[in-house]
Design an enzyme around this catalytic site. Structure first.
Site, mmCIF file in Angstrom:
data_model
loop_
_atom_site.group_PDB
_atom_site.id
_atom_site.type_symbol
_atom_site.label_atom_id
_atom_site.label_comp_id
_atom_site.label_asym_id
_atom_site.label_seq_id
_atom_site.Cartn_x
_atom_site.Cartn_y
_atom_site.Cartn_z
ATOM 1 N N ARG A 161 0.819 -1.233 0.000
ATOM 2 C CA ARG A 161 0.000 0.000 0.000
ATOM 3 C C ARG A 161 0.848 1.277 0.000
ATOM 4 O O ARG A 161 0.398 2.336 0.408
ATOM 5 C CB ARG A 161 -0.977 0.025 1.181
ATOM 6 C CG ARG A 161 -1.975 -1.124 1.147
ATOM 7 C CD ARG A 161 -3.187 -0.840 2.006
ATOM 8 N NE ARG A 161 -4.126 -1.936 1.907
ATOM 9 C CZ ARG A 161 -4.075 -3.042 2.654
ATOM 10 N NH1 ARG A 161 -3.144 -3.161 3.576
ATOM 11 N NH2 ARG A 161 -4.949 -3.985 2.487
ATOM 12 N N HIS A 216 0.957 13.816 -28.756
ATOM 13 C CA HIS A 216 0.422 12.463 -28.574
ATOM 14 C C HIS A 216 -0.162 11.914 -29.873
ATOM 15 O O HIS A 216 -0.022 10.735 -30.172
ATOM 16 C CB HIS A 216 -0.608 12.448 -27.442
ATOM 17 C CG HIS A 216 0.029 12.646 -26.097
ATOM 18 N ND1 HIS A 216 -0.643 13.144 -25.008
ATOM 19 C CD2 HIS A 216 1.291 12.433 -25.675
ATOM 20 C CE1 HIS A 216 0.193 13.215 -23.973
ATOM 21 N NE2 HIS A 216 1.366 12.784 -24.352
ATOM 22 N N ASN A 261 1.273 20.469 -20.152
ATOM 23 C CA ASN A 261 0.960 19.708 -21.360
ATOM 24 C C ASN A 261 1.064 20.559 -22.622
ATOM 25 O O ASN A 261 0.602 20.129 -23.692
ATOM 26 C CB ASN A 261 -0.433 19.086 -21.256
ATOM 27 C CG ASN A 261 -0.524 18.127 -20.093
ATOM 28 O OD1 ASN A 261 0.435 17.422 -19.796
ATOM 29 N ND2 ASN A 261 -1.655 18.129 -19.404
ATOM 30 N N GLU A 319 -3.482 17.760 -10.970
ATOM 31 C CA GLU A 319 -3.926 18.244 -12.284
ATOM 32 C C GLU A 319 -5.421 18.517 -12.366
ATOM 33 O O GLU A 319 -6.119 18.010 -13.245
ATOM 34 C CB GLU A 319 -3.479 17.279 -13.386
ATOM 35 C CG GLU A 319 -3.456 17.970 -14.757
ATOM 36 C CD GLU A 319 -2.763 17.145 -15.832
ATOM 37 O OE1 GLU A 319 -1.686 16.601 -15.576
ATOM 38 O OE2 GLU A 319 -3.325 17.072 -16.935
ATOM 39 N N ARG A 369 -1.768 22.526 -13.498
ATOM 40 C CA ARG A 369 -0.770 21.528 -13.915
ATOM 41 C C ARG A 369 -0.920 21.168 -15.392
ATOM 42 O O ARG A 369 0.049 20.751 -16.038
ATOM 43 C CB ARG A 369 -0.854 20.274 -13.027
ATOM 44 C CG ARG A 369 0.262 19.299 -13.302
ATOM 45 C CD ARG A 369 0.464 18.269 -12.217
ATOM 46 N NE ARG A 369 1.513 17.340 -12.593
ATOM 47 C CZ ARG A 369 2.097 16.481 -11.769
ATOM 48 N NH1 ARG A 369 1.735 16.433 -10.500
ATOM 49 N NH2 ARG A 369 3.041 15.685 -12.195
ATOM 50 N N HIS A 405 1.550 18.927 -25.985
ATOM 51 C CA HIS A 405 1.337 17.486 -25.840
ATOM 52 C C HIS A 405 0.122 16.949 -26.591
ATOM 53 O O HIS A 405 0.097 15.768 -26.933
ATOM 54 C CB HIS A 405 1.244 17.099 -24.358
ATOM 55 C CG HIS A 405 2.595 17.041 -23.684
ATOM 56 N ND1 HIS A 405 3.400 18.158 -23.521
ATOM 57 C CD2 HIS A 405 3.293 16.007 -23.151
ATOM 58 C CE1 HIS A 405 4.516 17.806 -22.908
ATOM 59 N NE2 HIS A 405 4.478 16.508 -22.672
ATOM 60 N N LYS A 461 3.823 11.770 -10.810
ATOM 61 C CA LYS A 461 3.017 10.959 -11.733
ATOM 62 C C LYS A 461 3.764 9.653 -11.977
ATOM 63 O O LYS A 461 4.907 9.661 -12.435
ATOM 64 C CB LYS A 461 2.813 11.679 -13.065
ATOM 65 C CG LYS A 461 1.709 12.713 -13.040
ATOM 66 C CD LYS A 461 1.424 13.225 -14.440
ATOM 67 C CE LYS A 461 0.359 14.295 -14.414
ATOM 68 N NZ LYS A 461 0.168 14.913 -15.753
ATOM 69 N N GLU A 486 11.415 19.363 -23.649
ATOM 70 C CA GLU A 486 10.669 19.643 -22.411
ATOM 71 C C GLU A 486 11.231 20.885 -21.710
ATOM 72 O O GLU A 486 10.504 21.596 -21.022
ATOM 73 C CB GLU A 486 10.715 18.437 -21.463
ATOM 74 C CG GLU A 486 10.048 17.174 -21.997
ATOM 75 C CD GLU A 486 8.525 17.147 -21.826
ATOM 76 O OE1 GLU A 486 7.948 18.148 -21.355
ATOM 77 O OE2 GLU A 486 7.914 16.116 -22.182
ATOM 78 N N HIS A 526 9.678 11.311 -27.876
ATOM 79 C CA HIS A 526 8.652 12.088 -27.165
ATOM 80 C C HIS A 526 8.982 13.591 -27.121
ATOM 81 O O HIS A 526 8.141 14.435 -27.450
ATOM 82 C CB HIS A 526 8.454 11.545 -25.750
ATOM 83 C CG HIS A 526 7.471 12.347 -24.956
ATOM 84 N ND1 HIS A 526 6.113 12.341 -25.223
ATOM 85 C CD2 HIS A 526 7.642 13.211 -23.930
ATOM 86 C CE1 HIS A 526 5.498 13.161 -24.385
ATOM 87 N NE2 HIS A 526 6.402 13.704 -23.587
ATOM 88 N N LYS A 551 8.528 23.506 -12.457
ATOM 89 C CA LYS A 551 7.604 22.384 -12.276
ATOM 90 C C LYS A 551 7.153 22.298 -10.814
ATOM 91 O O LYS A 551 5.969 22.057 -10.535
ATOM 92 C CB LYS A 551 8.247 21.071 -12.730
ATOM 93 C CG LYS A 551 7.277 19.910 -12.560
ATOM 94 C CD LYS A 551 7.438 18.796 -13.535
ATOM 95 C CE LYS A 551 6.281 17.813 -13.375
ATOM 96 N NZ LYS A 551 6.387 16.646 -14.217
HETATM 97 N N1 GLY Z 1 4.613 15.645 -17.384
HETATM 98 C C1 GLY Z 1 3.504 16.426 -17.026
HETATM 99 C C2 GLY Z 1 3.206 16.432 -15.576
HETATM 100 O O1 GLY Z 1 4.000 15.951 -14.795
HETATM 101 O O2 GLY Z 1 2.183 16.905 -15.171
#
Ligand code: GLY
Length: 362
Positions: A119, A249, A242, A234, A238, A245, A141, A183, A263, A224
């Site tokens: 957990r 994508h 993107n 998000e 946040r 993106h 993430k 990035e 990417h 960030k």
């Molecule tokens: N890579 C985008 C984020 O971490 O929200």
């Protein structure tokens, strides 16, 4: 030269160390987290050959390692099971620490395994690619890909520490380094015009100059951290991360997630297209998209659709692929657009005709 960026998330707060020679200092930095002198390293074979011995020496504690195959294909259910069962075989306990040594694939996979093992156990990110240092290792993430798409299964699970050693970037192939730079550019474009100006001046020298790399990574991570602190899961801001993106994508799907388009290259092209779309909609100056593309060209990066090797599907088919992006909300495409360099915002009010026109123009 080194720096520490704090990600201020209350009881989940942690430090991101950015600097040179951090693998050698890993014992001092990771040691305070340990309940016993042992960590469990998850890595991949290419990275292990280059950096595992240095990390183990730096850690100075028992550090059994699981070496997985390199590549995006590793980020799947099969390898989640493999990592979790290996950690249990190794008798990893609730108070232990997992160390993710690798790029974004390893960080996302090991972080997800740490999130679900017993957990939730703590984990430390030791990102070895530029992309992972400036983006995926920070912000919590974690997850894997499924046959339905990328990153569709996962959890928010913040690391307890991130060690971004810019010396390990020396061994990156130039194309992978530049892909990660996509990035970095994104941060200037989305929220900091002065940083974009700094990148225009210093970007071409970045690869060969470790001090400049420290500054580029530190600044990106600070941006960030600020965004993640405002919006960890998000719900709002946040999504600015993107930028580029939605286009990216679709292009990655159209090129089969292959080395036709990495990417970060897709992010860079996507940023150029997002600025072209913003200019078309009268949101930013007509010069802004040209400035974005000029910088990508100066860096030797892909900057438009025509430069992606091989044939691409039609504009209509690309738009359709965008509709399958997980950032679709209630059937509406969400774009990050810009009112200028460093002034991005999120919108779902973009007519399909304008997106198609931008895709046709390439
Ligand atoms: N890579 C985008 C984020 O971490 O929200």
């Amino acid at each position: 030269m080194s720096a520490v960026v704090n990600v201020p998330l209350g009881e989940r707060a942690y430090d991101v160390h950015v600097g040179r020679g951090l693998l050698a200092q890993a014992g001092d930095l990771v040691g305070p987290l340990l309940a016993r002198p042992r960590v469990f390293v998850v890595t991949e074979s290419r990275v292990a050959a280059l950096h595992l011995a240095s990390l183990r020496t730096g850690l100075g504690v028992e550090a059994p390692a699981l070496e997985l195959p390199p590549g995006e294909g590793t980020k799947d259910w099969v390898n989640v099971i493999r990592v979790v069962e290996w950690l249990l075989d190794q008798r990893a306990e609730r108070g232990d620490v997992v160390v993710a040594l690798g790029g974004g694939v390893i960080g996302d996979l090991a972080g997800f395994a740490a999130a679900i093992l017993r957990r939730g156990v703590r984990f430390v990110q030791v990102p070895t690619s530029l992309l992972a240092q400036v983006d995926s290792s920070v912000g919590g993430k974690t997850g894997i890909n499924t046959r339905h798409g990328k990153n569709l299964v996962g959890a928010f699970h913040q690391p307890s520490l991130v060690l971004a050693d810019v010396d390990v970037l020396d061994t990156m192939p130039p194309r992978d380094f530049l892909s990660g730079y996509g990035e970095v550019v994104k941060y200037g474009l989305l929220g900091d015009a002065a940083f974009f100006g700094w990148l225009e001046a210093n970007g071409p020298a970045l690869r060969g100059d470790a001090d400049l790399r420290v500054e580029a990574v530190r600044h990106s991570v600070q941006m960030k951290a600020d965004i993640v602190a405002r919006d960890e899961t998000e719900q709002g801001d946040r999504a600015l991360l993107n930028l580029g993106h939605t286009f990216c994508h679709a292009l990655e799907a159209a090129t089969g997630y292959s080395d036709r388009l990495l990417h970060g290259e897709g992010v860079a092209v996507g940023c150029a297209l997002a600025f072209a779309l913003s200019a078309r909609l009268g949101l930013c100056a007509q010069e802004d998209p040209s400035r974005v593309r000029a910088h990508l060209q100066a860096m030797g990066m892909v900057r438009n659709l025509a430069e992606i090797p091989g044939d691409l599907p039609s504009a209509e088919a690309l738009l359709d692929l965008m509709g399958q992006d997980k950032k679709v909300l209630a059937g509406r495409l969400r774009f990050v657009l810009a009112r200028g360099i460093g002034a991005a915002f999120v919108t779902d009010a973009v007519p399909a005709e304008d997106v198609l026109a931008i895709l046709r123009a390439g």
